[in-house]
Scaffold this motif. Sequence first.
Motif, PDB file in Angstrom:
ATOM      1  N   ALA A  60       0.520  -0.928   0.385  1.00 12.00           N
ATOM      2  CA  ALA A  60       0.396   0.548  -0.011  1.00 12.00           C
ATOM      3  C   ALA A  60       0.563   1.445  -0.440  1.00 12.00           C
ATOM      4  O   ALA A  60       1.344   1.430   0.827  1.00 12.00           O
ATOM      5  N   GLY A  61       0.620   2.001  -0.712  1.00  8.59           N
ATOM      6  CA  GLY A  61       1.302   3.418  -1.031  1.00  8.59           C
ATOM      7  C   GLY A  61       0.420   5.170  -0.174  1.00  8.59           C
ATOM      8  O   GLY A  61      -0.309   4.226   0.998  1.00  8.59           O
ATOM      9  N   TYR A  62       0.952   5.486  -0.925  1.00  9.71           N
ATOM     10  CA  TYR A  62      -0.220   6.931  -0.249  1.00  9.71           C
ATOM     11  C   TYR A  62      -1.906   6.882  -0.651  1.00  9.71           C
ATOM     12  O   TYR A  62      -2.191   6.559   0.251  1.00  9.71           O
ATOM     13  N   GLY A  63      -1.993   7.579  -2.371  1.00 12.08           N
ATOM     14  CA  GLY A  63      -2.952   6.873  -2.527  1.00 12.08           C
ATOM     15  C   GLY A  63      -3.521   5.849  -3.805  1.00 12.08           C
ATOM     16  O   GLY A  63      -4.214   5.897  -4.602  1.00 12.08           O
ATOM     17  N   HIS A  64      -2.338   4.464  -3.862  1.00 13.69           N
ATOM     18  CA  HIS A  64      -2.322   3.764  -4.557  1.00 13.69           C
ATOM     19  C   HIS A  64      -1.836   2.007  -3.518  1.00 13.69           C
ATOM     20  O   HIS A  64      -1.381   2.594  -2.756  1.00 13.69           O
ATOM     21  N   THR A  65      -1.703   1.289  -4.364  1.00 13.95           N
ATOM     22  CA  THR A  65      -2.114  -0.184  -3.971  1.00 13.95           C
ATOM     23  C   THR A  65      -1.114  -1.123  -5.203  1.00 13.95           C
ATOM     24  O   THR A  65      -2.339  -1.000  -6.499  1.00 13.95           O
ATOM     25  N   CYS A  66      -0.006  -1.847  -5.056  1.00 10.65           N
ATOM     26  CA  CYS A  66       0.507  -2.477  -5.982  1.00 10.65           C
ATOM     27  C   CYS A  66       0.023  -3.817  -5.453  1.00 10.65           C
ATOM     28  O   CYS A  66       0.684  -4.071  -3.950  1.00 10.65           O
ATOM     29  N   GLY A  67       0.235  -4.865  -6.446  1.00  6.15           N
ATOM     30  CA  GLY A  67       1.370  -6.010  -5.848  1.00  6.15           C
ATOM     31  C   GLY A  67       0.986  -6.681  -6.878  1.00  6.15           C
ATOM     32  O   GLY A  67       0.971  -6.870  -8.285  1.00  6.15           O
ATOM     33  N   VAL A  68       1.696  -8.030  -6.504  1.00  6.20           N
ATOM     34  CA  VAL A  68       2.363  -8.874  -7.378  1.00  6.20           C
ATOM     35  C   VAL A  68       1.295 -10.203  -7.613  1.00  6.20           C
ATOM     36  O   VAL A  68       0.571 -10.766  -6.362  1.00  6.20           O
ATOM     37  N   ASP A  69       0.563 -10.591  -8.908  1.00  3.16           N
ATOM     38  CA  ASP A  69      -0.381 -11.332  -9.145  1.00  3.16           C
ATOM     39  C   ASP A  69      -0.275 -12.500  -9.008  1.00  3.16           C
ATOM     40  O   ASP A  69       0.880 -12.744  -9.301  1.00  3.16           O
ATOM     41  N   SER A  70      -1.076 -14.027  -8.415  1.00  2.22           N
ATOM     42  CA  SER A  70      -0.332 -15.153  -9.316  1.00  2.22           C
ATOM     43  C   SER A  70       0.276 -15.526 -10.678  1.00  2.22           C
ATOM     44  O   SER A  70       1.052 -16.271 -10.418  1.00  2.22           O
ATOM     45  N   ALA A  71       0.330 -14.531 -11.391  1.00  2.00           N
ATOM     46  CA  ALA A  71       0.992 -14.649 -12.858  1.00  2.00           C
ATOM     47  C   ALA A  71       2.238 -14.018 -12.486  1.00  2.00           C
ATOM     48  O   ALA A  71       3.044 -14.318 -14.054  1.00  2.00           O
ATOM     49  N   GLY A  72       2.878 -13.043 -11.330  1.00  6.29           N
ATOM     50  CA  GLY A  72       4.327 -12.887 -11.373  1.00  6.29           C
ATOM     51  C   GLY A  72       3.940 -11.161 -12.055  1.00  6.29           C
ATOM     52  O   GLY A  72       5.036 -10.487 -12.151  1.00  6.29           O
ATOM     53  N   SER A  73       2.241 -10.979 -12.952  1.00  6.88           N
ATOM     54  CA  SER A  73       2.836  -9.484 -13.196  1.00  6.88           C
ATOM     55  C   SER A  73       2.324  -8.594 -12.129  1.00  6.88           C
ATOM     56  O   SER A  73       1.433  -9.070 -10.853  1.00  6.88           O
ATOM     57  N   ILE A  74       2.776  -7.170 -12.017  1.00  6.79           N
ATOM     58  CA  ILE A  74       1.965  -6.220 -11.796  1.00  6.79           C
ATOM     59  C   ILE A  74       0.790  -5.787 -11.409  1.00  6.79           C
ATOM     60  O   ILE A  74       0.815  -5.230 -12.830  1.00  6.79           O
ATOM     61  N   GLN A  75      -0.211  -5.876 -10.987  1.00  6.77           N
ATOM     62  CA  GLN A  75      -1.132  -4.643 -10.954  1.00  6.77           C
ATOM     63  C   GLN A  75      -1.321  -3.576  -9.442  1.00  6.77           C
ATOM     64  O   GLN A  75      -1.057  -3.854  -8.412  1.00  6.77           O
ATOM     65  N   CYS A  76      -1.713  -2.399 -10.273  1.00  7.35           N
ATOM     66  CA  CYS A  76      -2.016  -1.430  -9.284  1.00  7.35           C
ATOM     67  C   CYS A  76      -3.062  -0.852  -9.835  1.00  7.35           C
ATOM     68  O   CYS A  76      -3.799  -0.720 -10.459  1.00  7.35           O
ATOM     69  N   TRP A  77      -3.995  -0.482  -8.051  1.00 13.17           N
ATOM     70  CA  TRP A  77      -4.784   0.540  -8.493  1.00 13.17           C
ATOM     71  C   TRP A  77      -5.210   1.805  -7.590  1.00 13.17           C
ATOM     72  O   TRP A  77      -4.345   2.277  -6.465  1.00 13.17           O
ATOM     73  N   GLY A  78      -5.860   2.630  -7.590  1.00 11.17           N
ATOM     74  CA  GLY A  78      -5.903   3.813  -7.073  1.00 11.17           C
ATOM     75  C   GLY A  78      -5.063   5.495  -8.053  1.00 11.17           C
ATOM     76  O   GLY A  78      -5.463   5.786  -8.942  1.00 11.17           O
ATOM     77  N   ASP A  79      -4.759   5.699  -7.221  1.00 16.29           N
ATOM     78  CA  ASP A  79      -4.978   7.524  -8.094  1.00 16.29           C
ATOM     79  C   ASP A  79      -3.076   7.410  -8.774  1.00 16.29           C
ATOM     80  O   ASP A  79      -2.584   6.453  -8.545  1.00 16.29           O
ATOM     81  N   ASP A  80      -3.494   7.970 -10.189  1.00 15.35           N
ATOM     82  CA  ASP A  80      -2.248   7.542 -11.385  1.00 15.35           C
ATOM     83  C   ASP A  80      -1.865   8.692 -11.692  1.00 15.35           C
ATOM     84  O   ASP A  80      -1.548   9.309 -12.888  1.00 15.35           O
ATOM     85  N   SER A  81      -2.040   9.898 -11.227  1.00 17.06           N
ATOM     86  CA  SER A  81      -2.077  11.441 -11.559  1.00 17.06           C
ATOM     87  C   SER A  81      -0.423  11.894 -11.332  1.00 17.06           C
ATOM     88  O   SER A  81      -0.006  12.054 -12.367  1.00 17.06           O
ATOM     89  N   TYR A  82       0.318  11.085 -11.032  1.00 17.56           N
ATOM     90  CA  TYR A  82       2.310  10.562 -11.536  1.00 17.56           C
ATOM     91  C   TYR A  82       2.636   9.557 -11.847  1.00 17.56           C
ATOM     92  O   TYR A  82       3.678   9.537 -12.153  1.00 17.56           O
ATOM     93  N   GLY A  83       1.747   8.715 -12.694  1.00 17.85           N
ATOM     94  CA  GLY A  83       2.149   7.485 -13.244  1.00 17.85           C
ATOM     95  C   GLY A  83       2.413   6.094 -12.025  1.00 17.85           C
ATOM     96  O   GLY A  83       2.735   4.535 -12.380  1.00 17.85           O
ATOM     97  N   GLN A  84       1.827   6.367 -10.532  1.00 19.38           N
ATOM     98  CA  GLN A  84       2.657   5.007  -9.604  1.00 19.38           C
ATOM     99  C   GLN A  84       2.021   3.846  -9.774  1.00 19.38           C
ATOM    100  O   GLN A  84       2.168   2.892  -9.326  1.00 19.38           O
ATOM    101  N   SER A  85       0.583   4.159 -10.361  1.00 21.62           N
ATOM    102  CA  SER A  85      -0.017   2.770 -10.600  1.00 21.62           C
ATOM    103  C   SER A  85      -0.210   2.694 -11.982  1.00 21.62           C
ATOM    104  O   SER A  85      -0.440   1.178 -12.803  1.00 21.62           O
ATOM    105  N   SER A  86       0.685   3.321 -12.638  1.00 20.20           N
ATOM    106  CA  SER A  86       0.919   2.761 -14.052  1.00 20.20           C
ATOM    107  C   SER A  86       2.525   1.939 -14.018  1.00 20.20           C
ATOM    108  O   SER A  86       3.103   1.821 -15.148  1.00 20.20           O
ATOM    109  N   ALA A  87       2.141   0.341 -13.848  1.00 20.41           N
ATOM    110  CA  ALA A  87       3.287  -0.931 -14.051  1.00 20.41           C
ATOM    111  C   ALA A  87       3.627  -0.530 -14.831  1.00 20.41           C
ATOM    112  O   ALA A  87       2.555  -1.322 -16.059  1.00 20.41           O
TER     113      ALA A  87
END
Length: 125
Positions: A60-87
């Motif tokens: 969990a970040g400040y306004g976003h959260t990221c996780g490594v999914d079961s396939a090994g990819s990163i998914q992020c959700w929440g604020d993306d105003s600085y590209g922080q959720s664009s994994a």
Amino acid sequence: LCWGDDADGECSAPSQAFQQISAGGKHSCGLDEDGSVVCWGYDYYGQSSPPSDRFVQISAGYGHTCGVDSAGSIQCWGDDSYGQSSAPAGSFLEVSSGYRHSCGLRTRGSLVCWGDDSWEQSTPP
């Protein structure tokens, strides 16, 4: 078990078993025993509204959260105003979310970061 400022419900954890937890700015998330992500607290940017996929690790970040999914990819959700959720695409072992940036450890050992780079925090040495 959580304690401290609970103004936005970030310390009001559900009573269930978790294999991992992560505290963000005003929200917290837990990875339950079957790999589902459960988040609580502030959700203005959608940072507490995870996808229904299965995960092996979360951060969990400040306004976003990221996780490594079961396939090994990163998914992020929440604020993306600085590209922080664009994994970036690729296979990852771990992710760490910060204030307005995130970093991931690729399966081959290299580090990649994305999001706000105002202080070169997204430019690994």
